[in-house]
Design an enzyme around this catalytic site. Structure first.
Site, PDB file in Angstrom:
ATOM      1  N   MET A  83     -33.006 -87.237  31.652  1.00 55.19           N
ATOM      2  CA  MET A  83     -33.718 -88.282  31.671  1.00 55.19           C
ATOM      3  C   MET A  83     -34.206 -88.982  30.522  1.00 55.19           C
ATOM      4  O   MET A  83     -35.452 -88.786  29.981  1.00 55.19           O
ATOM      5  CB  MET A  83     -34.997 -87.916  32.609  1.00 55.19           C
ATOM      6  CG  MET A  83     -34.604 -87.104  34.069  1.00 55.19           C
ATOM      7  SD  MET A  83     -36.257 -86.541  35.040  1.00 55.19           S
ATOM      8  CE  MET A  83     -37.081 -85.271  33.778  1.00 55.19           C
ATOM      9  N   ASP A  84     -33.538 -89.855  30.057  1.00 52.44           N
ATOM     10  CA  ASP A  84     -33.530 -90.577  28.846  1.00 52.44           C
ATOM     11  C   ASP A  84     -34.226 -91.972  28.798  1.00 52.44           C
ATOM     12  O   ASP A  84     -33.920 -92.683  29.979  1.00 52.44           O
ATOM     13  CB  ASP A  84     -32.416 -90.598  27.943  1.00 52.44           C
ATOM     14  CG  ASP A  84     -32.418 -90.793  26.603  1.00 52.44           C
ATOM     15  OD1 ASP A  84     -33.604 -90.697  26.111  1.00 52.44           O
ATOM     16  OD2 ASP A  84     -31.333 -91.141  26.064  1.00 52.44           O
TER      17      ASP A  84
END
Length: 296
Positions: free
Chosen positions: A47-48
């Site tokens: 989850m960047d």
């Protein structure tokens, strides 16, 4: 005339509800078509882009992570509706502890709030029967976050429809090192328990020595059994948002034959179309990936 605004609001709410029902029905029909092909059993997410999302929109610190949590809830719903059994998320790396103390504290406070929310009756965990694992070096977390994580794992231990693995205070290097250490300790304990490896056939000294040496060696299966991620099969798809193609020390052991997908969207912007594109690519390459697995 005074009642007119109220009527308009009620009408707007009714239209919104109708559109939501149409969207839900259309989505389920689309998922039924997608499920005609090979469906992944396990999808992992990096989850960047939460901080970049907040900066891009001029939001205060922490707002990006809150928006990212909403995106995660939507993604879990889609995975459940698609029949995907395992979902793994990279929530917080060991390396993230190097960030500014106030930022780490802010993320931990938000994480504590969201972990506690998983225990609420109306949460997605209870709604979909999700079993939750927290994967990582939990000793690095503060007492409150660690206690909350352990409470969630205990409370969801009997759930079995979907498995959510939350990697927190995790990186792959640490997981491998800890697995090797556990394997060595277990092997040492087994050697002590079995005594001096006495063999009835005294004439087969060479054969007996080879057997002893083999039993003393650490095998691949020993390490894999002691990996924290051994509670789930290896991921079929790994999605990293924000267009980055690096694994960032995430599931290095488990992703040798995993379909990688790197949509340009930041994590809070991730949506259904990105998930479907990743699954369609997986289906297109499924036969090749299966051949690769059989060759190993």
């Amino acid at each position: 005339m005074a009642e007119l605004p109220g009527q308009i609001r009620r009408m707007g709410g009714g239209i919104s509800q109708l559109l939501e029902q149409i969207y839900g029905f259309s989505r389920r029909c689309l998922f039924r078509v997608i499920s005609m092909g090979p469906t992944p059993c396990h999808i992992a997410f990096i989850m960047d882009g939460n901080r970049r999302y907040a900066k891009k929109r001029g939001l205060e610190d922490g707002s990006g992570h809150k928006a990212g949590f909403s995106a995660l809830m939507s993604m879990l719903q889609y995975c459940y509706e698609l029949g995907i059994k395992y979902v793994t998320i990279y929530a917080f790396s060991i390396d993230n502890f190097r960030r500014k103390p106030e930022e780490v504290e802010s993320v931990m406070d938000l994480m504590l709030e969201k972990i506690k929310s998983l225990l609420e009756k109306e949460s997605i965990v209870h709604q979909y029967g999700i079993r939750v694992y927290f994967i990582g070096n939990l000793a690095l977390l503060n007492d409150q976050v660690r206690a909350a994580a352990e409470k969630v794992m205990k409370a969801t231990a009997k759930n079995s429809r979907v498995v959510l693995l939350i990697c927190i205070a995790y990186n792959s290097t640490d997981e491998i090192v800890q697995a090797v250490k556990k394997s060595c300790i277990n092997k040492s304990d087994n050697i002590e328990a079995s005594g001096n490896y006495k063999h009835e056939d005294r004439g087969s000294d060479i054969e007996g020595t080879d057997m002893e040496n083999q039993e003393k060696k650490i095998q691949l299966v020993d390490i894999e059994e002691n990996m924290q991620m051994s509670v789930a099969p290896n991921p079929d798809i790994l999605i990293r948002s924000s267009g980055e193609t690096r694994l960032s020390n995430f599931l290095l052991w488990q992703t040798g034959n995993t379909q990688l997908c790197s949509p340009a969207a930041l994590w809070p912007e991730i949506g259904l179309r990105h998930l479907l594109w990743a699954i369609l690519n997986f289906q297109r390459n499924h036969s090749y990936l299966e051949k690769r697995k059989k060759q190993l």
